[in-house]
Design a protein around this motif. Structure first.
Motif, PDB file in Angstrom:
ATOM      1  N   GLY A 143       0.672  -1.125   0.162  1.00  0.00           N
ATOM      2  CA  GLY A 143      -0.354   0.041   0.403  1.00  0.00           C
ATOM      3  C   GLY A 143       1.161   1.468  -0.070  1.00  0.00           C
ATOM      4  O   GLY A 143       0.112   2.092  -0.825  1.00  0.00           O
ATOM      5  N   TRP A 144       1.925   1.458   0.772  1.00  0.00           N
ATOM      6  CA  TRP A 144       3.067   2.271   0.724  1.00  0.00           C
ATOM      7  C   TRP A 144       3.297   2.457  -0.753  1.00  0.00           C
ATOM      8  O   TRP A 144       3.787   3.676  -1.025  1.00  0.00           O
ATOM      9  CB  TRP A 144       4.258   1.955   1.977  1.00  0.00           C
ATOM     10  CG  TRP A 144       5.197   3.043   1.477  1.00  0.00           C
ATOM     11  CD1 TRP A 144       4.943   4.722   2.568  1.00  0.00           C
ATOM     12  CD2 TRP A 144       6.312   2.827   0.735  1.00  0.00           C
ATOM     13  NE1 TRP A 144       6.316   5.441   2.101  1.00  0.00           N
ATOM     14  CE2 TRP A 144       6.755   4.432   1.017  1.00  0.00           C
ATOM     15  CE3 TRP A 144       7.065   2.142   0.885  1.00  0.00           C
ATOM     16  CZ2 TRP A 144       8.454   4.405   1.229  1.00  0.00           C
ATOM     17  CZ3 TRP A 144       8.681   2.168   0.737  1.00  0.00           C
ATOM     18  CH2 TRP A 144       9.011   3.090   0.567  1.00  0.00           C
ATOM     19  N   LEU A 145       4.096   1.552  -1.263  1.00  0.00           N
ATOM     20  CA  LEU A 145       4.057   1.540  -2.431  1.00  0.00           C
ATOM     21  C   LEU A 145       3.444   2.171  -3.777  1.00  0.00           C
ATOM     22  O   LEU A 145       4.058   2.252  -4.273  1.00  0.00           O
ATOM     23  CB  LEU A 145       4.990   0.183  -3.147  1.00  0.00           C
ATOM     24  CG  LEU A 145       5.985  -0.486  -2.137  1.00  0.00           C
ATOM     25  CD1 LEU A 145       6.592  -1.749  -3.360  1.00  0.00           C
ATOM     26  CD2 LEU A 145       7.698   0.523  -2.551  1.00  0.00           C
ATOM     27  N   ARG A 146       2.080   1.931  -3.616  1.00  0.00           N
ATOM     28  CA  ARG A 146       1.658   1.866  -4.074  1.00  0.00           C
ATOM     29  C   ARG A 146       1.147   4.209  -3.835  1.00  0.00           C
ATOM     30  O   ARG A 146       0.420   4.751  -5.095  1.00  0.00           O
ATOM     31  CB  ARG A 146       0.196   1.626  -4.342  1.00  0.00           C
ATOM     32  CG  ARG A 146       0.115   0.253  -5.056  1.00  0.00           C
ATOM     33  CD  ARG A 146      -0.824  -0.668  -4.833  1.00  0.00           C
ATOM     34  NE  ARG A 146      -2.867   0.166  -4.818  1.00  0.00           N
ATOM     35  CZ  ARG A 146      -2.690   0.366  -6.301  1.00  0.00           C
ATOM     36  NH1 ARG A 146      -2.264  -0.968  -6.764  1.00  0.00           N
ATOM     37  NH2 ARG A 146      -4.033   0.528  -6.739  1.00  0.00           N
ATOM     38  N   THR A 147       1.741   4.466  -3.324  1.00  0.00           N
ATOM     39  CA  THR A 147       1.531   5.767  -2.882  1.00  0.00           C
ATOM     40  C   THR A 147       2.823   6.488  -3.177  1.00  0.00           C
ATOM     41  O   THR A 147       3.033   8.070  -3.476  1.00  0.00           O
ATOM     42  CB  THR A 147       1.266   6.363  -1.498  1.00  0.00           C
ATOM     43  OG1 THR A 147       2.115   5.917  -0.793  1.00  0.00           O
ATOM     44  CG2 THR A 147      -0.577   5.243  -1.331  1.00  0.00           C
ATOM     45  N   VAL A 155      -6.205  -6.604  -0.631  1.00  0.00           N
ATOM     46  CA  VAL A 155      -7.428  -6.217  -0.209  1.00  0.00           C
ATOM     47  C   VAL A 155      -6.718  -4.345   1.074  1.00  0.00           C
ATOM     48  O   VAL A 155      -7.494  -3.699   1.055  1.00  0.00           O
ATOM     49  CB  VAL A 155      -8.719  -6.665   0.330  1.00  0.00           C
ATOM     50  CG1 VAL A 155      -8.768  -7.169  -0.542  1.00  0.00           C
ATOM     51  CG2 VAL A 155      -8.176  -7.836   1.813  1.00  0.00           C
ATOM     52  N   THR A 156      -5.442  -5.663   1.236  1.00  0.00           N
ATOM     53  CA  THR A 156      -4.810  -4.435   2.729  1.00  0.00           C
ATOM     54  C   THR A 156      -4.066  -3.546   1.970  1.00  0.00           C
ATOM     55  O   THR A 156      -4.212  -1.879   2.315  1.00  0.00           O
ATOM     56  CB  THR A 156      -3.674  -5.016   3.943  1.00  0.00           C
ATOM     57  OG1 THR A 156      -5.497  -6.183   4.453  1.00  0.00           O
ATOM     58  CG2 THR A 156      -3.253  -4.575   5.123  1.00  0.00           C
ATOM     59  N   ALA A 157      -3.612  -4.019   1.125  1.00  0.00           N
ATOM     60  CA  ALA A 157      -3.156  -2.789   0.229  1.00  0.00           C
ATOM     61  C   ALA A 157      -3.598  -1.098   0.159  1.00  0.00           C
ATOM     62  O   ALA A 157      -3.261  -0.623   0.618  1.00  0.00           O
ATOM     63  CB  ALA A 157      -2.319  -2.684  -0.444  1.00  0.00           C
ATOM     64  N   GLU A 158      -5.166  -1.339  -0.122  1.00  0.00           N
ATOM     65  CA  GLU A 158      -5.926  -0.800  -0.870  1.00  0.00           C
ATOM     66  C   GLU A 158      -6.316   0.253   0.296  1.00  0.00           C
ATOM     67  O   GLU A 158      -6.890   1.702   0.153  1.00  0.00           O
ATOM     68  CB  GLU A 158      -7.099  -1.310  -1.580  1.00  0.00           C
ATOM     69  CG  GLU A 158      -7.065  -1.626  -2.706  1.00  0.00           C
ATOM     70  CD  GLU A 158      -6.073  -0.218  -3.720  1.00  0.00           C
ATOM     71  OE1 GLU A 158      -7.076   0.382  -4.699  1.00  0.00           O
ATOM     72  OE2 GLU A 158      -4.667  -0.001  -4.440  1.00  0.00           O
ATOM     73  N   VAL A 159      -6.424  -0.183   2.007  1.00  0.00           N
ATOM     74  CA  VAL A 159      -6.577  -0.165   2.695  1.00  0.00           C
ATOM     75  C   VAL A 159      -5.290   1.173   2.704  1.00  0.00           C
ATOM     76  O   VAL A 159      -5.888   2.233   3.558  1.00  0.00           O
ATOM     77  CB  VAL A 159      -7.391  -0.303   3.413  1.00  0.00           C
ATOM     78  CG1 VAL A 159      -7.399  -0.160   5.294  1.00  0.00           C
ATOM     79  CG2 VAL A 159      -8.785  -1.824   3.438  1.00  0.00           C
ATOM     80  N   ARG A 205      -3.025   2.862   1.738  1.00  0.00           N
ATOM     81  CA  ARG A 205      -3.200   3.373   0.181  1.00  0.00           C
ATOM     82  C   ARG A 205      -4.040   4.724   0.870  1.00  0.00           C
ATOM     83  O   ARG A 205      -4.564   5.578   1.128  1.00  0.00           O
ATOM     84  CB  ARG A 205      -3.199   2.926  -0.704  1.00  0.00           C
ATOM     85  CG  ARG A 205      -3.220   4.272  -2.676  1.00  0.00           C
ATOM     86  CD  ARG A 205      -3.151   3.699  -3.417  1.00  0.00           C
ATOM     87  NE  ARG A 205      -4.649   3.151  -3.909  1.00  0.00           N
ATOM     88  CZ  ARG A 205      -5.523   3.979  -4.135  1.00  0.00           C
ATOM     89  NH1 ARG A 205      -4.745   4.940  -4.814  1.00  0.00           N
ATOM     90  NH2 ARG A 205      -6.848   3.372  -4.615  1.00  0.00           N
ATOM     91  N   ALA A 206      -5.503   4.068   0.909  1.00  0.00           N
ATOM     92  CA  ALA A 206      -6.995   5.116   1.080  1.00  0.00           C
ATOM     93  C   ALA A 206      -6.063   5.833   2.380  1.00  0.00           C
ATOM     94  O   ALA A 206      -5.734   6.795   2.283  1.00  0.00           O
ATOM     95  CB  ALA A 206      -7.714   4.014   1.614  1.00  0.00           C
ATOM     96  N   GLY A 207      -5.494   5.684   3.101  1.00  0.00           N
ATOM     97  CA  GLY A 207      -5.428   6.350   4.433  1.00  0.00           C
ATOM     98  C   GLY A 207      -4.427   6.728   4.241  1.00  0.00           C
ATOM     99  O   GLY A 207      -4.408   8.142   5.087  1.00  0.00           O
ATOM    100  N   LEU A 208      -3.816   6.658   3.861  1.00  0.00           N
ATOM    101  CA  LEU A 208      -1.873   7.812   3.232  1.00  0.00           C
ATOM    102  C   LEU A 208      -2.191   8.824   2.850  1.00  0.00           C
ATOM    103  O   LEU A 208      -2.282   9.722   2.788  1.00  0.00           O
ATOM    104  CB  LEU A 208      -0.508   6.913   3.056  1.00  0.00           C
ATOM    105  CG  LEU A 208      -0.549   5.834   3.920  1.00  0.00           C
ATOM    106  CD1 LEU A 208       0.938   5.001   2.879  1.00  0.00           C
ATOM    107  CD2 LEU A 208       0.230   6.285   4.884  1.00  0.00           C
TER     108      LEU A 208
END
Length: 218
Positions: free
Chosen positions: A44-48, A104-108, A110-113
């Motif tokens: 998720g962090w990498l996707r931001t 699914v956690t990655a998307e959560v 990413r949205a949080g960050l």
């Protein structure tokens, strides 16, 4: 010597069999949650970080979020077997459930960050923090508040989806229940017991998450 429940066809030894299935379910769910969550946080962090990274990881995220879990379990079992991994059904199930949890956690995450105001990040950098310090001390604590509730929902879904691991030969609680139903034909009794088991696990997690959410919001 076996002691029979009256008119039920169930033996006392079946309670031990179900207890083993219960422990197998807990072990699978806990392992997949930990591995999947840690991998999902990094992903998720990498996707931001950049558009390129988001595009590169999108196929993994989209496929695992769209394909039913039972298909993922069967494909994971087949794929790892073809590659020659002589893993146990536990690890086949863990691999599939962890991969889904990571996606699914990655998307959560990413949205949080992305929900953290840009002004907060700029203020942290103006105070002399580097990128890693700003992430750890500013962005992640704020993102945690946003991500906690949906992440708990994902954990509950994973616990229930662990019941599908029986398709790869893993004898978790639901698979143990099905075996006993086939042998004893006590369908209603065993299914009610299975439903009660999942309720006992999921309900306290849900209640605790609400208490925790109220604490961190305050």
């Amino acid at each position: 010597m076996q002691f029979q429940f009256a008119n039920q066809g169930l033996a006392w030894s079946d309670a031990y069999f179900l207890a083993q299935g219960l422990l197998n379910t807990v072990r699978l769910a806990v392992t997949a949650t930990i591995i999947g969550t840690l991998a999902g946080i990094v992903l998720g962090w990498l996707r931001t970080v950049s558009v390129t990274m988001r595009i590169a990881t999108s196929p993994f995220i989209d496929i695992l979020r769209s394909v039913p879990m039972i298909i993922q379990l069967i494909l994971a079992n087949s794929f790892l077997s073809i590659l020659g991994f002589g893993a146990s059904p536990f690890w086949f199930g863990t691999f599939a459930l962890s991969a889904w949890m990571a996606a699914v956690t990655a998307e959560v995450v990413r949205a949080g960050l992305l929900s953290v105001p840009v002004q907060y990040r700029k203020s942290a950098r103006s105070l002399g923090m580097n990128g890693f310090q700003e992430l750890v001390h500013i962005s992640m604590p704020l993102a945690f508040r946003t991500a906690l509730t949906p992440w708990i929902g994902l954990v509950l879904s994973l616990i229930k989806d662990s019941a599908l691991a029986g398709v790869v030969g893993y004898v978790e609680y639901m698979r143990a229940t099905q075996i006993l139903i086939t042998r004893t034909h006590e369908t209603w009794l065993l299914l009610i017991g299975a439903g009660l088991f999942y309720f006992i696990i999921c309900y306290p997690v849900s209640r605790y998450s609400r208490r925790l959410e109220r604490k961190i919001v305050v």
